[in-house]
Design an enzyme around this catalytic site. Sequence first.
Site, mmCIF file in Angstrom:
data_model
loop_
_atom_site.group_PDB
_atom_site.id
_atom_site.type_symbol
_atom_site.label_atom_id
_atom_site.label_comp_id
_atom_site.label_asym_id
_atom_site.label_seq_id
_atom_site.Cartn_x
_atom_site.Cartn_y
_atom_site.Cartn_z
ATOM 1 N N GLN A 147 -3.459 -9.839 -5.933
ATOM 2 C CA GLN A 147 -2.435 -9.076 -5.209
ATOM 3 C C GLN A 147 -2.152 -9.745 -3.869
ATOM 4 O O GLN A 147 -1.263 -9.335 -3.139
ATOM 5 C CB GLN A 147 -2.935 -7.652 -4.958
ATOM 6 N N HIS B 285 2.064 -9.974 -6.133
ATOM 7 C CA HIS B 285 2.850 -9.521 -4.976
ATOM 8 C C HIS B 285 3.493 -10.679 -4.220
ATOM 9 O O HIS B 285 3.829 -10.534 -3.044
ATOM 10 C CB HIS B 285 1.973 -8.656 -4.051
ATOM 11 N N CYS C 38 16.661 -16.699 -0.042
ATOM 12 C CA CYS C 38 17.856 -16.102 0.555
ATOM 13 C C CYS C 38 18.253 -14.876 -0.267
ATOM 14 O O CYS C 38 18.331 -14.961 -1.495
ATOM 15 C CB CYS C 38 18.975 -17.140 0.542
ATOM 16 N N CYS D 160 24.314 -20.491 3.317
ATOM 17 C CA CYS D 160 25.370 -19.634 2.749
ATOM 18 C C CYS D 160 25.634 -18.416 3.646
ATOM 19 O O CYS D 160 26.545 -17.638 3.387
ATOM 20 C CB CYS D 160 24.999 -19.169 1.333
ATOM 21 N N GLY E 62 -12.621 -6.718 -4.121
ATOM 22 C CA GLY E 62 -12.005 -6.515 -2.802
ATOM 23 C C GLY E 62 -10.639 -5.859 -2.837
ATOM 24 O O GLY E 62 -9.753 -6.259 -2.087
ATOM 25 N N SER F 148 -8.669 -1.892 -2.883
ATOM 26 C CA SER F 148 -8.828 -0.435 -2.817
ATOM 27 C C SER F 148 -8.274 0.214 -4.082
ATOM 28 O O SER F 148 -8.494 1.392 -4.321
ATOM 29 C CB SER F 148 -8.115 0.122 -1.580
HETATM 30 C C1 BJW Z 1 -14.123 -6.195 0.717
HETATM 31 C C2 BJW Z 1 -14.452 -7.078 1.737
HETATM 32 C C3 BJW Z 1 -15.355 -8.092 1.404
HETATM 33 C C4 BJW Z 1 -13.041 -5.681 2.556
HETATM 34 N N1 BJW Z 1 -15.844 -8.173 0.175
HETATM 35 N N2 BJW Z 1 -14.637 -6.285 -0.498
HETATM 36 C C5 BJW Z 1 2.660 7.071 -7.282
HETATM 37 C C6 BJW Z 1 1.994 6.640 -8.415
HETATM 38 C C7 BJW Z 1 2.137 5.346 -8.845
HETATM 39 C C8 BJW Z 1 2.928 4.449 -8.152
HETATM 40 C C9 BJW Z 1 3.576 4.887 -7.043
HETATM 41 C C10 BJW Z 1 3.467 6.182 -6.614
HETATM 42 N N3 BJW Z 1 4.235 6.312 -5.498
HETATM 43 C C11 BJW Z 1 4.816 5.122 -5.220
HETATM 44 C C12 BJW Z 1 4.429 4.247 -6.152
HETATM 45 C C13 BJW Z 1 4.795 2.847 -6.247
HETATM 46 C C14 BJW Z 1 4.124 1.950 -5.238
HETATM 47 C C15 BJW Z 1 2.678 2.360 -5.033
HETATM 48 O O1 BJW Z 1 1.792 1.999 -5.755
HETATM 49 N N4 BJW Z 1 2.415 3.132 -3.980
HETATM 50 C C16 BJW Z 1 1.056 3.647 -3.744
HETATM 51 C C17 BJW Z 1 0.561 3.131 -2.403
HETATM 52 C C18 BJW Z 1 1.115 5.129 -3.852
HETATM 53 N N5 BJW Z 1 4.186 0.646 -5.837
HETATM 54 C C19 BJW Z 1 5.264 -0.131 -5.714
HETATM 55 O O2 BJW Z 1 6.233 0.197 -5.056
HETATM 56 C C20 BJW Z 1 5.236 -1.439 -6.474
HETATM 57 N N6 BJW Z 1 6.391 -1.598 -7.259
HETATM 58 C C21 BJW Z 1 6.696 -0.737 -8.240
HETATM 59 O O3 BJW Z 1 6.007 0.230 -8.509
HETATM 60 O O4 BJW Z 1 7.836 -1.088 -8.917
HETATM 61 C C22 BJW Z 1 8.349 -0.153 -9.851
HETATM 62 C C23 BJW Z 1 9.370 0.692 -9.119
HETATM 63 C C24 BJW Z 1 10.497 0.090 -8.657
HETATM 64 C C25 BJW Z 1 11.449 0.873 -8.019
HETATM 65 C C26 BJW Z 1 11.218 2.234 -7.819
HETATM 66 C C27 BJW Z 1 10.036 2.800 -8.269
HETATM 67 C C28 BJW Z 1 9.096 2.020 -8.938
HETATM 68 C C29 BJW Z 1 5.214 -2.605 -5.488
HETATM 69 C C30 BJW Z 1 3.963 -2.641 -4.689
HETATM 70 C C31 BJW Z 1 4.025 -3.762 -3.661
HETATM 71 C C32 BJW Z 1 2.828 -3.758 -2.749
HETATM 72 N N7 BJW Z 1 3.070 -4.638 -1.686
HETATM 73 C C33 BJW Z 1 2.031 -4.884 -0.697
HETATM 74 C C34 BJW Z 1 2.618 -5.781 0.411
HETATM 75 C C35 BJW Z 1 2.781 -7.212 -0.112
HETATM 76 C C36 BJW Z 1 3.434 -8.089 0.877
HETATM 77 C C37 BJW Z 1 2.601 -8.313 2.099
HETATM 78 O O5 BJW Z 1 1.488 -8.877 2.012
HETATM 79 O O6 BJW Z 1 3.061 -7.942 3.167
HETATM 80 O O7 BJW Z 1 0.907 -5.527 -1.329
HETATM 81 S S1 BJW Z 1 1.316 -3.404 -0.019
HETATM 82 C C38 BJW Z 1 -0.316 -4.035 0.114
HETATM 83 O O8 BJW Z 1 -1.224 -3.285 -0.750
HETATM 84 C C39 BJW Z 1 -0.265 -5.461 -0.460
HETATM 85 C C40 BJW Z 1 -1.530 -5.524 -1.275
HETATM 86 O O9 BJW Z 1 -1.434 -6.527 -2.256
HETATM 87 C C41 BJW Z 1 -1.636 -4.129 -1.833
HETATM 88 C C42 BJW Z 1 -3.030 -3.751 -2.288
HETATM 89 O O10 BJW Z 1 -3.922 -3.736 -1.239
HETATM 90 P P1 BJW Z 1 -5.428 -4.287 -1.446
HETATM 91 O O11 BJW Z 1 -5.403 -5.720 -1.766
HETATM 92 O O12 BJW Z 1 -6.142 -3.413 -2.380
HETATM 93 O O13 BJW Z 1 -5.999 -4.178 0.051
HETATM 94 P P2 BJW Z 1 -6.670 -2.924 0.825
HETATM 95 O O14 BJW Z 1 -6.627 -3.225 2.256
HETATM 96 O O15 BJW Z 1 -6.072 -1.654 0.377
HETATM 97 O O16 BJW Z 1 -8.177 -2.918 0.296
HETATM 98 C C43 BJW Z 1 -9.101 -3.940 0.646
HETATM 99 C C44 BJW Z 1 -10.411 -3.648 -0.061
HETATM 100 O O17 BJW Z 1 -11.295 -4.729 0.170
HETATM 101 C C45 BJW Z 1 -11.113 -2.381 0.449
HETATM 102 O O18 BJW Z 1 -11.522 -1.585 -0.677
HETATM 103 C C46 BJW Z 1 -12.349 -2.917 1.205
HETATM 104 O O19 BJW Z 1 -13.476 -2.062 1.090
HETATM 105 C C47 BJW Z 1 -12.591 -4.218 0.476
HETATM 106 N N8 BJW Z 1 -13.240 -5.268 1.266
HETATM 107 N N9 BJW Z 1 -13.796 -6.683 2.896
HETATM 108 C C48 BJW Z 1 -15.485 -7.224 -0.738
HETATM 109 N N10 BJW Z 1 -15.762 -8.989 2.362
#
Ligand code: BJW
Length: 251
Positions: A106, A124, A132, A155, A192, A194
């Site tokens: 991700q 992601h 663009c 453009c 790593g 959530s």
């Molecule tokens: C360690 C450690 C160490 C620390 N060792 N561990 C309800 C139900 C289902 C879905 C949805 C819903 N409501 C809304 C949605 C959709 C939404 C979603 O899921 N929202 C939820 C938050 C509720 N999803 C979307 O919108 C996705 N698209 C989609 O669904 O399309 C269909 C659609 C289209 C149109 C309309 C409707 C639906 C797209 C999701 C895009 C996510 N983008 C981001 C930003 C990316 C760009 C950027 O980098 O800026 O992606 S958000 C952010 O969260 C990023 C990450 O990839 C993503 C996940 O986070 P991650 O990697 O899990 O990080 P953390 O910080 O949360 O966790 C870190 C973990 O590491 C922790 O557990 C620590 O304990 C651990 N840790 N150090 C081991 N050393």
Amino acid sequence: MNTQRTGIFSDQLHKKILSATSIVAFTGAGISAESGVPTFRGDEGLWKKFKPEELANFDAFMRNPDLVWEWYSYRKQIISKIQPNPGHYALAALERLVPQCAVITQNVDNLHRRAGSTTVYELHGNIERNYCIGCGRQFANQDIGQFNRAPRCPCGGLIRPDVVWFGEMLPEDQWNASERAAETADVFLAIGTSAVVYPAASLPVIAKRSGAYVVEINLEYTELSRTADEVLLGKSGDILPQLVSECFQNQ
Ligand code: BJW
């Protein structure tokens, strides 16, 4: 669910890994934390200081492109200065030891490829790429230089980072390949993350339903812990190298 502390891994895990034809590593921000990339959630996470709804969706970009661009410039700069850590390198080594091994990430930081993993599905996007919004032309970071303001394409269209914001679809080819890999994995390592952002968070569940042995590696319990067959609590930069060397010490 078995819970085990870092150190000595269960016989079950050894057997599952050594007999696996296919291993999938599904990674989140936590694997890059030890390289110095901030995570999103939690006390030290980016979302404590910045509001995702103001920065990580298309409407926010159209409302204030310079603000969103500035935020990504800041993160691009962090990422350009850091290196993969032992967790990334252990997964790259695993790819050379197992018949099929894929990383589904991700993360947008490109650190898996920089560490040497070759089968990497980026759900992601990748912060080193930009495009663009008018004509779709792609730009590498070095092609657009360092801007405090959102740059423009010849453009006239605005250039945005090639990352997936909330409400946007994931890249279809990356998602399809990830779903296939989850369905056919013998061992699925969720590292790593959530596990709260969908559809990515459904992959461990798909893997489990398809018969994979699901292992979570995280500092703490998450939404996924109840689904996992084992939870290894600790830093991925410690656990992954130890796991790979323990399992493959004679190879
Ligand atoms: C360690 C450690 C160490 C620390 N060792 N561990 C309800 C139900 C289902 C879905 C949805 C819903 N409501 C809304 C949605 C959709 C939404 C979603 O899921 N929202 C939820 C938050 C509720 N999803 C979307 O919108 C996705 N698209 C989609 O669904 O399309 C269909 C659609 C289209 C149109 C309309 C409707 C639906 C797209 C999701 C895009 C996510 N983008 C981001 C930003 C990316 C760009 C950027 O980098 O800026 O992606 S958000 C952010 O969260 C990023 C990450 O990839 C993503 C996940 O986070 P991650 O990697 O899990 O990080 P953390 O910080 O949360 O966790 C870190 C973990 O590491 C922790 O557990 C620590 O304990 C651990 N840790 N150090 C081991 N050393």
